[in-house]
Design a protein around this motif. Sequence first.
Motif, PDB file in Angstrom:
ATOM      1  N   ALA A  86      -4.160 -54.574 -32.680  1.00 17.95           N
ATOM      2  CA  ALA A  86      -5.390 -55.308 -32.394  1.00 17.95           C
ATOM      3  C   ALA A  86      -5.166 -56.370 -31.328  1.00 17.95           C
ATOM      4  O   ALA A  86      -6.022 -56.626 -30.491  1.00 17.95           O
ATOM      5  N   ARG A  87      -3.991 -56.992 -31.344  1.00 17.04           N
ATOM      6  CA  ARG A  87      -3.704 -58.049 -30.370  1.00 17.04           C
ATOM      7  C   ARG A  87      -3.464 -57.494 -28.977  1.00 17.04           C
ATOM      8  O   ARG A  87      -3.963 -58.016 -27.984  1.00 17.04           O
ATOM      9  N   ASP A  88      -2.686 -56.380 -28.894  1.00 18.03           N
ATOM     10  CA  ASP A  88      -2.253 -55.881 -27.584  1.00 18.03           C
ATOM     11  C   ASP A  88      -3.016 -54.655 -27.114  1.00 18.03           C
ATOM     12  O   ASP A  88      -2.819 -54.199 -25.991  1.00 18.03           O
ATOM     13  N   GLY A  89      -3.869 -54.120 -27.966  1.00 17.06           N
ATOM     14  CA  GLY A  89      -4.594 -52.909 -27.588  1.00 17.06           C
ATOM     15  C   GLY A  89      -3.933 -51.645 -28.114  1.00 17.06           C
ATOM     16  O   GLY A  89      -4.601 -50.647 -28.357  1.00 17.06           O
ATOM     17  N   PHE A  90      -2.641 -51.663 -28.305  1.00 14.57           N
ATOM     18  CA  PHE A  90      -1.933 -50.507 -28.844  1.00 14.57           C
ATOM     19  C   PHE A  90      -0.586 -50.972 -29.399  1.00 14.57           C
ATOM     20  O   PHE A  90      -0.137 -52.083 -29.130  1.00 14.57           O
ATOM     21  N   PHE A  91       0.054 -50.093 -30.168  1.00 19.59           N
ATOM     22  CA  PHE A  91       1.365 -50.394 -30.730  1.00 19.59           C
ATOM     23  C   PHE A  91       2.131 -49.085 -30.866  1.00 19.59           C
ATOM     24  O   PHE A  91       1.576 -48.066 -31.311  1.00 19.59           O
ATOM     25  N   ILE A  92       3.397 -49.091 -30.444  1.00 17.42           N
ATOM     26  CA  ILE A  92       4.250 -47.903 -30.506  1.00 17.42           C
ATOM     27  C   ILE A  92       5.450 -48.226 -31.377  1.00 17.42           C
ATOM     28  O   ILE A  92       6.064 -49.291 -31.235  1.00 17.42           O
ATOM     29  N   ASP A  93       5.807 -47.278 -32.258  1.00 15.43           N
ATOM     30  CA  ASP A  93       6.875 -47.567 -33.215  1.00 15.43           C
ATOM     31  C   ASP A  93       7.581 -46.271 -33.612  1.00 15.43           C
ATOM     32  O   ASP A  93       7.030 -45.155 -33.468  1.00 15.43           O
ATOM     33  N   ARG A  94       8.810 -46.422 -34.082  1.00 17.98           N
ATOM     34  CA  ARG A  94       9.543 -45.332 -34.742  1.00 17.98           C
ATOM     35  C   ARG A  94      10.041 -45.851 -36.078  1.00 17.98           C
ATOM     36  O   ARG A  94      10.456 -46.999 -36.193  1.00 17.98           O
ATOM     37  N   ALA A 107       9.489 -40.729 -37.943  1.00 17.61           N
ATOM     38  CA  ALA A 107       8.219 -40.554 -37.236  1.00 17.61           C
ATOM     39  C   ALA A 107       8.166 -41.429 -35.993  1.00 17.61           C
ATOM     40  O   ALA A 107       8.722 -42.531 -35.960  1.00 17.61           O
ATOM     41  N   HIS A 108       7.500 -40.897 -34.995  1.00 18.67           N
ATOM     42  CA  HIS A 108       7.133 -41.678 -33.808  1.00 18.67           C
ATOM     43  C   HIS A 108       5.624 -41.920 -33.902  1.00 18.67           C
ATOM     44  O   HIS A 108       4.847 -40.967 -33.976  1.00 18.67           O
ATOM     45  N   VAL A 109       5.206 -43.182 -33.902  1.00 16.48           N
ATOM     46  CA  VAL A 109       3.825 -43.552 -34.216  1.00 16.48           C
ATOM     47  C   VAL A 109       3.232 -44.364 -33.060  1.00 16.48           C
ATOM     48  O   VAL A 109       3.881 -45.247 -32.511  1.00 16.48           O
ATOM     49  N   VAL A 110       2.022 -44.006 -32.729  1.00 16.52           N
ATOM     50  CA  VAL A 110       1.255 -44.780 -31.742  1.00 16.52           C
ATOM     51  C   VAL A 110      -0.075 -45.174 -32.387  1.00 16.52           C
ATOM     52  O   VAL A 110      -0.785 -44.322 -32.916  1.00 16.52           O
ATOM     53  N   VAL A 111      -0.373 -46.478 -32.332  1.00 14.14           N
ATOM     54  CA  VAL A 111      -1.634 -46.999 -32.877  1.00 14.14           C
ATOM     55  C   VAL A 111      -2.439 -47.580 -31.713  1.00 14.14           C
ATOM     56  O   VAL A 111      -1.931 -48.397 -30.945  1.00 14.14           O
ATOM     57  N   THR A 112      -3.679 -47.150 -31.575  1.00  9.44           N
ATOM     58  CA  THR A 112      -4.562 -47.652 -30.516  1.00  9.44           C
ATOM     59  C   THR A 112      -5.771 -48.325 -31.149  1.00  9.44           C
ATOM     60  O   THR A 112      -6.430 -47.742 -32.013  1.00  9.44           O
ATOM     61  N   ALA A 113      -6.035 -49.562 -30.715  1.00  6.61           N
ATOM     62  CA  ALA A 113      -7.212 -50.287 -31.213  1.00  6.61           C
ATOM     63  C   ALA A 113      -8.460 -49.789 -30.496  1.00  6.61           C
ATOM     64  O   ALA A 113      -8.440 -49.553 -29.292  1.00  6.61           O
ATOM     65  N   GLN A 114      -9.534 -49.652 -31.239  1.00  5.94           N
ATOM     66  CA  GLN A 114     -10.819 -49.226 -30.682  1.00  5.94           C
ATOM     67  C   GLN A 114     -11.805 -50.386 -30.788  1.00  5.94           C
ATOM     68  O   GLN A 114     -11.999 -50.955 -31.863  1.00  5.94           O
ATOM     69  N   ARG A 115     -12.430 -50.735 -29.675  1.00  2.52           N
ATOM     70  CA  ARG A 115     -13.340 -51.883 -29.648  1.00  2.52           C
ATOM     71  C   ARG A 115     -14.692 -51.503 -29.056  1.00  2.52           C
ATOM     72  O   ARG A 115     -14.805 -50.537 -28.301  1.00  2.52           O
ATOM     73  N   LEU A 121     -13.716 -55.382 -32.885  1.00  2.00           N
ATOM     74  CA  LEU A 121     -12.802 -54.341 -33.346  1.00  2.00           C
ATOM     75  C   LEU A 121     -13.539 -53.330 -34.210  1.00  2.00           C
ATOM     76  O   LEU A 121     -14.174 -53.685 -35.201  1.00  2.00           O
ATOM     77  N   LEU A 122     -13.454 -52.030 -33.816  1.00  2.00           N
ATOM     78  CA  LEU A 122     -14.053 -50.953 -34.611  1.00  2.00           C
ATOM     79  C   LEU A 122     -13.057 -50.347 -35.591  1.00  2.00           C
ATOM     80  O   LEU A 122     -13.385 -50.050 -36.728  1.00  2.00           O
ATOM     81  N   GLY A 123     -11.826 -50.167 -35.141  1.00  2.00           N
ATOM     82  CA  GLY A 123     -10.813 -49.518 -35.969  1.00  2.00           C
ATOM     83  C   GLY A 123      -9.619 -49.132 -35.112  1.00  2.00           C
ATOM     84  O   GLY A 123      -9.356 -49.710 -34.064  1.00  2.00           O
ATOM     85  N   PHE A 124      -8.911 -48.088 -35.568  1.00  2.00           N
ATOM     86  CA  PHE A 124      -7.685 -47.683 -34.890  1.00  2.00           C
ATOM     87  C   PHE A 124      -7.577 -46.162 -34.882  1.00  2.00           C
ATOM     88  O   PHE A 124      -8.114 -45.473 -35.759  1.00  2.00           O
ATOM     89  N   ILE A 125      -6.888 -45.637 -33.893  1.00  2.00           N
ATOM     90  CA  ILE A 125      -6.489 -44.224 -33.861  1.00  2.00           C
ATOM     91  C   ILE A 125      -4.975 -44.180 -33.964  1.00  2.00           C
ATOM     92  O   ILE A 125      -4.280 -44.867 -33.202  1.00  2.00           O
ATOM     93  N   LYS A 126      -4.475 -43.407 -34.913  1.00  2.00           N
ATOM     94  CA  LYS A 126      -3.030 -43.279 -35.094  1.00  2.00           C
ATOM     95  C   LYS A 126      -2.603 -41.865 -34.739  1.00  2.00           C
ATOM     96  O   LYS A 126      -3.240 -40.883 -35.123  1.00  2.00           O
ATOM     97  N   VAL A 127      -1.531 -41.793 -33.998  1.00  2.00           N
ATOM     98  CA  VAL A 127      -0.929 -40.513 -33.634  1.00  2.00           C
ATOM     99  C   VAL A 127       0.512 -40.539 -34.137  1.00  2.00           C
ATOM    100  O   VAL A 127       1.287 -41.421 -33.758  1.00  2.00           O
TER     101      VAL A 127
END
Length: 702
Positions: A86-94, A107-115, A121-127
């Motif tokens: 939410a702060r940066d617009g996206f987050f990438i993690d393992r 897992a390799h995870v990418v979280v994208t904030a949706q506004r 803030l509407l929510g997030f998309i996780k891949v």
Amino acid sequence: MGSTKPELPDDQAVRAHVAKALAAEDMRDYAIFSLDAEGHVVSWNPGAQRIKGYTSDEIIGQHFSVFYPPEQVESRYPDWELEQAARDGFFIDRGWRVRKDGSQFWAHVVVTAQRTPAGDLLGFIKVTRDESEAQARQQRTRRQFSDLFEFASSGIALFDNSGRFLDANQALSDLLGHRLSELLAKTDRDLVHGSDPGAGGLLPSTSPLTSPSGVGDPIPHRVLARSDGTPVLCQVHSKPSVSEAGGPVWLALFNDVTEQVEHLEVLRYQATHDETTGLLNRRGFEHFVTTLAGGDEGGRAAVLFCDLDNFKRVNDALGHEAGDELLRAVAERLTAALPAKCTAARLYADQFVIACADSEACGGLDTLTEEITDLFRMVVPLQEWRVHVSASVGAAVLSRSTLPLTDILRAAEAEMIEDRVRGQGRSTGARSTVLPAQTDAEQIKLEQHLREAIDKDHLELHYQPIVDSTGHVIMAEALLRWFHADLGRITPDVVLRVAERGGLLADLDRCVMHRALRESAHWQAPDGHPIAVTVNVAGLHPDQPTFASDVRDALRAADADPGHLVIEMVETVIAELSPESRKAMSDLVDTGVRFAIDDFGTGYSSLARLRNLPAQVLKLDREFVGNVCIDNSDLGITRAVAELARTMNRLCVAEGVETFTQYHLLRSIGIDAYQGYLFSAPLPPADFDTFLTTTPLSWTGR
């Protein structure tokens, strides 16, 4: 637990994936699902079912923390992930994740904030990608980043350490109107519009490898240039990273906030400006004055408090729309004609304030106040009427010590009130006048007729005697009567209300005092002792500089002895007098004039204050007299007032005496004199003269 910083694939893989999209069949290897703003699953793709083991019916609605090991859930790591996105617009993690059957996978995870366009803030998309195999993990990471890179609705760019483009997604190309090949030939500085208030380029000047924080300080928004030269307002966030080769790179996120900023500007204007007039409101004026007090103008700053005279009558007579129109006309006049370095604001209703950065440049505070007062004197056409407008103005010098604003305004308002009460000076003689309107025609007509009656001395007075315990008349109260040829008899309460709304109370008091002294000059009891006349004043106050001279003028015009006059004032007025006002009263007392406190007992005077008042007569309020025979409390109050008057050598008069029982009880507890229908109704002058011939009233001694 996985990395807490975003990781980037190498730049060659990024450029390769910009040129082509992932094949549709490869998407089956990704768990793609969306979350609401609180982290609950709201959508679920087949890849997610294959990797995590949940069907959509099983998982939708659950919190996404079910995919994490217990120790991560306990440490609130899932919530922390969303906070970063939410702060940066996206987050990438393992890191390790948990399937439905309890087994774990890397897992390799990418979280994208949706506004929303407004930034909510509407929510997030996780891949999520299962990268249990090391070789597959690197390949899939690159592919996933490429998908995110192109999938994101925000513009994303990769820069080298000198600010030159290494890559950009389609969203940024669309935002700026440049093809990717054109962007690759530019630096971050080339994107900045000429109107941008920031200094330099978009990236921090410090190398990301040596920056103390490792994070560039974001600017709320920057003005970028589209390919056609038009500006676009963007919020730019940048993060340092390291390329696969080990060199420093910058990742930048671009969000178009043009509409959001424009909307905020509208809200900011609305928050600091008055909707009706367009002038600054209280909040905007407070900010302006704070800035002015802390500035380097070098002049003598001042604040002027301006109160429109009788504005309420315009609203009552012509309606609120006409009132608003008048306020707008006043605002336009101020905006167009205020002296240099002066700024106007509307505080509330009919109250305006003006701040002047340098009153000395305007000729000094007194000159400035006169000029501002003159500005308010205007005629405004409203509907079919012409409304005369004026204002009372008070000024206060602005300095650092007078902040906050409430102190400044209080001082300026006090000056305005003092000037208005004096009935002279800057606001003398100017009042709003309104011709008859259908909604308030009777009030306006009465006011006009009353003004004529005062000017032509057409008002009448009746006199109600005040007798002592021996039946002698010692004084009589002058009571107003007004009979109009067309309107008939108009009651005193209506007269006073009309006079108050029309600003005629002081004129009415002068008229009554002159007539009462003239008609009572010959009064004398059969035994030869003099009889005084009492005049109740509501508009003439000892605080007014002309008060003493007004009284002397009335005595001189009637050739009356000062001892013949008793001036009545209500307790709440006489108790609040300044030392100067009491001195003016005392000077009149020294000549023989007496003062009476009317309706005594209904105010709030302390004994200490009462002791120092230059009043020789206490008139006990009729409310206590009416119940003295049936209410022990009122009887006790009446007895206490009588004793107080006797102790302080004041004459105590009971008003509203209507029965023999009341009279005898009041006499027994020491009341000095009495007024009421038991003795006589208010009488016309000729009838009062006749009544005097029947005195003393012999029955009063029984």
